[in-house]
Design a protein around this motif. Structure first.
Motif, mmCIF file in Angstrom:
data_model
loop_
_atom_site.group_PDB
_atom_site.id
_atom_site.type_symbol
_atom_site.label_atom_id
_atom_site.label_comp_id
_atom_site.label_asym_id
_atom_site.label_seq_id
_atom_site.Cartn_x
_atom_site.Cartn_y
_atom_site.Cartn_z
ATOM 1 N N MET A 44 -40.698 -20.560 6.125
ATOM 2 C CA MET A 44 -40.846 -19.886 4.932
ATOM 3 C C MET A 44 -40.304 -18.577 5.625
ATOM 4 O O MET A 44 -41.565 -18.036 6.300
ATOM 5 N N THR A 67 -37.254 -17.725 -0.591
ATOM 6 C CA THR A 67 -38.078 -16.406 -0.198
ATOM 7 C C THR A 67 -38.728 -15.833 -1.381
ATOM 8 O O THR A 67 -39.620 -15.156 -0.993
ATOM 9 N N PHE A 69 -40.281 -17.360 -4.260
ATOM 10 C CA PHE A 69 -41.256 -18.010 -5.085
ATOM 11 C C PHE A 69 -40.728 -18.897 -6.404
ATOM 12 O O PHE A 69 -41.675 -19.340 -7.218
ATOM 13 N N THR A 70 -39.503 -19.299 -6.462
ATOM 14 C CA THR A 70 -39.261 -20.366 -7.297
ATOM 15 C C THR A 70 -38.183 -21.336 -6.523
ATOM 16 O O THR A 70 -37.507 -20.824 -5.675
ATOM 17 N N GLY A 71 -38.267 -22.471 -7.045
ATOM 18 C CA GLY A 71 -37.125 -23.420 -6.264
ATOM 19 C C GLY A 71 -35.812 -23.108 -6.063
ATOM 20 O O GLY A 71 -34.926 -23.201 -5.162
ATOM 21 N N GLU A 74 -34.794 -17.662 -8.279
ATOM 22 C CA GLU A 74 -34.196 -16.989 -9.539
ATOM 23 C C GLU A 74 -34.856 -15.480 -9.350
ATOM 24 O O GLU A 74 -36.012 -15.370 -9.040
ATOM 25 N N TRP A 77 -36.457 -12.596 -13.508
ATOM 26 C CA TRP A 77 -38.048 -12.384 -13.988
ATOM 27 C C TRP A 77 -38.502 -11.555 -13.030
ATOM 28 O O TRP A 77 -39.823 -11.096 -13.255
ATOM 29 N N LEU A 183 -40.786 -36.466 -7.282
ATOM 30 C CA LEU A 183 -39.898 -35.736 -8.376
ATOM 31 C C LEU A 183 -38.781 -36.640 -8.779
ATOM 32 O O LEU A 183 -38.108 -37.224 -8.267
#
Lengths: 268, 268
Positions: A44, A67, A69-71, A74, A77, A183
């Motif tokens: 990461m 990089t 913080f979401t899959g 995005e 936000w 998942l």
């Protein structure tokens, strides 16, 4: 060599040039036309990893995980978010390209995250079925000794277990990263454990109401079942470590270094 | 009193009789017409909890989480599974009714899982906004001292943190159970942290690529942010403990006992 050329060489080597239409493997920062001065591979691209890349003069980071913080990395936000703004400033001031190599890394003929894990553990000859990296048969040991082996091999101070530490075990399942979440099919890790008659499941990410609850009940029923949790980063970092080795011959005289993103947790 | 009468009384008390059409709050075993001999409330009807219920003569368990290892207690995949078959045999031989009280418990006018957590912590007067249980302002402390407070209050040997243990903190966020996963909106816990200017997020379940990565980067950037992970069971058990208190007056002379499902993990 340009950023895009590095990406193309990696994808050709790993997947014969096959490219997924829907993928999270995107350039999170930088430009495909940038000249690459050095490459860092890592689990990461944390702030510390980026600083280390800058310190050694590398301007391209190949990261397995997001990089931002979401899959899907995005950004909408995040536009007023102070953590994002400060991280982005660091990246842009030093003109760092960050490319995510996730889906195509798992898609490779042998999954290259597991390849690294197997090398790090020295478990090349312990695979139960050479064509799948999820089940191993090792010399009989105990859960406690297995935990110690993992702590030593992959550098952890503390691991979590479910089950009896003195339980004997030899058939070991491994689901790295998010794979252990099942998942889309929560029961998958339990079906694997049962189908392959595994004593212990070694996991990356977990949730407490699925495999964890199943193993906990099995142990309470006196069955020879346990779980050993090493986390997402510790289970997948080794794929990125060994990537540095196979990447070097592909990029000529560009320096390639692995930077350990390190386990995010401390145990108090 | 019959099982269905107990359920109706609970739903009336918690939600004024409002019933969700789609819900995981189902009878996982037993019959609505069974006469109740005693009630156990617990986070999860593990094998040990069931044995304890049998030992004290209770034939109804009210559980917050699933009995059969998936979010919706699906049974089709389990028909040949040895863990399921042995657990089910135990339940059926002793004619135990197991009812899940999850969605309606969180739906109650004040979320009754948080109610129990707040009572256990003694944080009734620390709520920043009386109408939401996610943010608290406590006397200034350090992350390390906060970790020790949690270990003492909710009986943990080890907690995990992300961030600097010597960091000062007073504004504390709490997302119990699976809430900290931000299911459906991964960024929710980070938005909460930023909107309420929280120093520490106390979490149930986590994934390493979302809030964990965000807090890790924030700490590396020198920001006053941290995460304290107590897990799903430890964060929600207290709702079920305090349920025993409000359930007793509803069920007359039926004995009600709380049985702690206990943290599933050991730390080695």
């Amino acid at each position: 060599m340009k950023v895009q050329e590095v990406i193309d060489k990696v994808l050709l080597d790993a997947c014969g040039g096959k490219k997924l239409e829907k993928t999270c493997d995107v350039l999170a920062s930088g430009d495909p036309e940038m000249q690459v001065t050095g490459i860092v591979t890592t689990f990461m691209a944390t702030v510390d990893v980026i600083k280390e890349a800058i310190a050694i003069g590398a301007n391209m980071i190949i990261t397995h995980e997001p990089t931002y913080f979401t899959g899907l990395d995005e950004l909408e936000w995040l536009q007023q978010d102070p953590v994002y703004l400060a991280k982005r400033k660091l990246i842009e001031e030093h003109r760092i390209a960050i490319w995510r190599f996730h889906d195509h890394m798992h898609l490779a003929h042998t999954d290259r995250i597991y390849d690294g894990f197997i090398k790090e553990m020295g478990w090349e000859n312990e695979l139960i079925d050479k064509s799948s990296p999820w089940a191993y048969e090792i010399e009989k040991t105990t859960l406690r000794e297995l935990a110690e082996l993992f702590k030593r091999k992959i550098a952890m101070d503390v691991v979590r277990i479910v089950g009896n530490p003195d339980m004997p075990c030899s058939r070991i399942g491994v689901l790295v990263g998010g794979g252990s979440l099942g998942l889309g099919r929560e029961q998958m890790p339990m079906e694997l454990m049962n189908d392959k008659n595994l004593d212990v499941m070694v996991c990356g990410e977990i949730t407490e109401w699925t495999l964890c609850a199943y193993v906990n009940d099995a142990a309470m029923l006196g069955m020879n079942k346990a779980m050993l949790i090493i986390g997402h980063e510790r289970s997948e970092e080794w794929g990125m470590k060994h990537m540095a080795g196979w990447l070097r011959p592909l990029v000529g005289d560009i320096a390639v270094a692995f930077v350990d993103a390190r386990e995010p947790f401390r145990y108090l």
